[in-house]
Design an enzyme around this catalytic site. Sequence first.
Site, PDB file in Angstrom:
ATOM      1  N   HIS A 251       0.871  -1.180   0.000  1.00 35.08           N
ATOM      2  CA  HIS A 251       0.000   0.000   0.000  1.00 35.08           C
ATOM      3  C   HIS A 251       0.906   1.226   0.000  1.00 35.08           C
ATOM      4  CE1 HIS A 251      -3.785   2.172   0.964  1.00 35.08           C
ATOM      5  NE2 HIS A 251      -2.938   3.030   1.519  1.00 35.08           N
ATOM      6  N   HIS A 294      -1.221   2.677  11.377  1.00 37.81           N
ATOM      7  CA  HIS A 294       0.077   3.326  11.434  1.00 37.81           C
ATOM      8  C   HIS A 294       0.086   4.467  12.449  1.00 37.81           C
ATOM      9  CE1 HIS A 294      -2.310   5.775   8.653  1.00 37.81           C
ATOM     10  NE2 HIS A 294      -1.485   6.783   8.889  1.00 37.81           N
ATOM     11  N   GLU A 300      -2.460  14.537  10.819  1.00 40.07           N
ATOM     12  CA  GLU A 300      -3.349  14.305   9.685  1.00 40.07           C
ATOM     13  C   GLU A 300      -4.773  14.764  10.018  1.00 40.07           C
ATOM     14  OE1 GLU A 300      -3.167  10.205   8.598  1.00 40.07           O
ATOM     15  OE2 GLU A 300      -0.976  10.114   8.697  1.00 40.07           O
ATOM     16  N   TYR A 309     -16.059   7.482   2.703  1.00 45.44           N
ATOM     17  CA  TYR A 309     -14.640   7.140   2.728  1.00 45.44           C
ATOM     18  C   TYR A 309     -14.488   5.656   3.039  1.00 45.44           C
ATOM     19  CZ  TYR A 309      -9.707   7.247   4.093  1.00 45.44           C
ATOM     20  OH  TYR A 309      -8.362   7.005   4.198  1.00 45.44           O
ATOM     21  N   HIS A 324      -5.819  13.032  13.492  1.00 44.03           N
ATOM     22  CA  HIS A 324      -4.946  12.019  14.066  1.00 44.03           C
ATOM     23  C   HIS A 324      -3.589  12.663  14.269  1.00 44.03           C
ATOM     24  CE1 HIS A 324      -7.830   9.271  11.709  1.00 44.03           C
ATOM     25  NE2 HIS A 324      -8.234   9.340  12.967  1.00 44.03           N
ATOM     26  N   HIS A 330      -3.704   5.000  14.264  1.00 44.22           N
ATOM     27  CA  HIS A 330      -5.032   5.075  13.658  1.00 44.22           C
ATOM     28  C   HIS A 330      -5.047   4.201  12.412  1.00 44.22           C
ATOM     29  CE1 HIS A 330      -2.538   8.308  11.974  1.00 44.22           C
ATOM     30  NE2 HIS A 330      -3.216   8.159  10.846  1.00 44.22           N
TER      31      HIS A 330
END
Length: 402
Positions: A251, A294, A300, A309, A324, A330
Amino acid sequence: MSSPLKTLAAQGPYLKDSWLYRILPSVRHKPYTAMHCGNLTEKWDEVEPDPNQLRWLPFTIPKSSEKKVDFVTGLHTLCGAGDTKSRNGIGIHMFTCNTSMVDRCFNNSDGDFLIVPQHGEILITTEFGKMMVEPNEICVIQQGMRFSVDVFGETRGYVLEVYGAHFELPDLGPIGANGLANPRDFLTPVAWYEDREVATGYSVINKYQGKLFSSQQGFSPFNVVAWHGNYTPYKYNLENFMVINCVAFDHADPSIFTVLTAKSTRPGVAMADFVIFPPRWGVADHTFRPPYYHRNCMSEFMGLIKGHYEAKEEGFQPGGGSLHSMMTPHGPDRDCFEKSSTAPLKPERVAEGTMAFMFESSFSMAVTKWGLETCQRLDKSYYQCWEPLRKHFDPNWRPSKQ
């Protein structure tokens, strides 16, 4: 309703300036006087720090029948960091309004505004001309530019403010000449002017060192009959973003979705990045496709313009937001984890009908009292979306032989 637009010249680190040809110079005004700032603030110590994952329900738009609120009075600071005096920092604001600015304009002496409409279109009149900006578009009003906002009903959106740096396109590196947000898709206004005297007084509102000041003059500030240069306001349609994505495994980091960046003095981290998560194809082998769990060195803030989303389809709603903080863990909620863990690994459309975005910053963000208490939109149950996560580890598992 708006003047024509023209393509913005490619952005770069070179000198930025513009010449404006006015009917009357902007220096002809009365002295500035302090005015009430409302919920616009640079006070980062109003409440104690909170490292928890935070999420807000859609922010309430005031009803015009109850109170008239324009863009300036509807600005509410949610979080931020740094200092306007030293020209190093950012602020994240919400705007919720229901009426147009009449015989008054706004200019920000502290930094740039990146405006993200979420509900309702806005017509922005600038000294350079007019721009109609709709949801799924953004615009940038750079430091010192005067502008006024007309709305056509209840309106809501997000603002990312940066002090001390301008937004620019990210370096593409090995991507090459084309990809992400292409320079050809950024638009600037064509000169438009009004030669109008205002006997009752025209208010010029100036944001300076985190405070608001007002000055009166007897004529419209939008009296620029022509201009040339490369220091301009501009807009961009998010549908024009050229997605770069993984087609093998793993990813990729969200930096591949960066539209604009405001660079910091530290290599590898930005003062602020504006990142989007548009509709796209997803395909990868042996890979957990949604954002992995992560914690990192960036703060963020996420917002949602429309749709659902994919990492949190229920609680994260258009017109709301989440924060976050750096080094706070999160990731996707339980439902997303279970669905993605069992889905067949084949090409599929991701985020169809959705546009989520992120304001990412290397600053440690302080949340305002309005954001934590006054707005009453904080979702105190947010942490519960991760509570049902369960173990899947089996030390005796072995892959089946083909």
